[in-house]
Design an enzyme around this catalytic site. Sequence first.
Site, short mmCIF file in Angstrom:
data_model
loop_
_atom_site.label_atom_id
_atom_site.label_comp_id
_atom_site.label_asym_id
_atom_site.label_seq_id
_atom_site.Cartn_x
_atom_site.Cartn_y
_atom_site.Cartn_z
N GLU A 13 75.15 95.67 40.63
CA GLU A 13 76.44 94.84 41.23
C GLU A 13 77.21 95.76 42.39
O GLU A 13 78.42 95.38 42.73
CB GLU A 13 77.35 94.44 40.09
CG GLU A 13 76.50 93.64 39.13
CD GLU A 13 77.42 93.19 38.09
OE1 GLU A 13 78.48 92.39 38.14
OE2 GLU A 13 77.07 93.72 37.00
N TYR A 208 79.16 83.76 44.92
CA TYR A 208 79.33 84.49 46.13
C TYR A 208 79.41 84.14 47.28
O TYR A 208 79.78 84.48 48.37
CB TYR A 208 79.18 86.10 45.72
CG TYR A 208 79.32 86.62 44.87
CD1 TYR A 208 80.67 86.93 44.26
CD2 TYR A 208 78.45 86.88 43.46
CE1 TYR A 208 81.18 87.65 43.14
CE2 TYR A 208 78.74 87.53 42.34
CZ TYR A 208 80.08 87.95 42.18
OH TYR A 208 80.39 88.43 41.00
N ARG A 246 88.82 87.87 32.10
CA ARG A 246 88.53 86.34 32.39
C ARG A 246 87.58 86.12 31.07
O ARG A 246 86.72 86.53 30.95
CB ARG A 246 88.28 86.21 33.77
CG ARG A 246 87.91 84.82 34.32
CD ARG A 246 87.11 84.61 35.54
NE ARG A 246 85.79 84.74 35.07
CZ ARG A 246 84.81 85.55 35.79
NH1 ARG A 246 85.19 86.14 36.76
NH2 ARG A 246 83.48 85.52 35.44
#
Length: 316
Positions: A13, A208, A246
């Site tokens: 990532e 994204y 989150r």
Amino acid sequence: MKVGVIMGGVSSEREVSLATGKEMMTHLDRNKYEIIPIDIKKKEDLLIRAAGIDVALLALHGSFGEDGTVQGTLETMGIPYTGCSLLSSALCMDKDLSKKILRYEGLHTPDWVLLREVDEIHGARVAALGYPLVVKPNAGGSSIGVTLVRDENSLRQAVQTALSFGDEVLVEAYIDGEEITCGMLNGKHLPILTIKPNGEFFDYTSKYEPGQSDERIAAFAPELAERIREAAEKSWRAMKCTVYARVDMMLKDGIPYILEVNTLPGMTRTSLLPQSALAAGISFPELLDAIIEGSLSARPDMNPGGASSRHRQQAG
């Protein structure tokens, strides 16, 4: 205050992390902070380049970022860092362990099986899940290595793909419902978002690439909204989260199923947490202020005026 924006890293990532870091630097208040970009290309870089900063603003994702490794290193250096603790980060990074804790706490989460080898797909526990299935690396994020599988012929390849990103694979029952997310900031809920990706599921491209998903503030009935917030808060507490996180869920028949708790959610221009914060009237610069201030409050012995800082000054 010297704020080191720790980004890049050594995981799959890395590119997402760089995007998060650049977005953070764009929105940090330069009247408040001296911003120091720190691109980690190998693990040793952290020890060298983080020395002297007052706080580490973590923009890392994946292993050596979200798994507690960086947090532990910064603690040994006496440098306060943003977000969840070492323990919470490690717990949330391991999806199998997270789901066991969540289920123990009485929360709903999709049924699952943990695999370590491809041939384990023929086991009775996998067969009992039925199709479709979601196959994902047990420790990973940004939907990298994630596949939605609709039949046995595709399952082997999906597991092989996921194993290329780690030693363990989570095979999870697919919940055919509405994807939602609820952010938490310093113990308080941010507005719930609904997510409608253009593709089959909320994959890397949907997350994204601008325009590849439709994310909106949820308009649920008060009782349902409260049920979702309760699930998010209970997950936050069960996973020992602090500062911000989150909680991602699937909503089916009025039941929120917890998918994961993300301790370092993306902060790019298309990311969910900044959108949710903005809906609560919190601008991106204000969100970063709240994260930094909340993190320093959560670690008073490590903040720039605290004991760890004084020790560093005396040692220098």
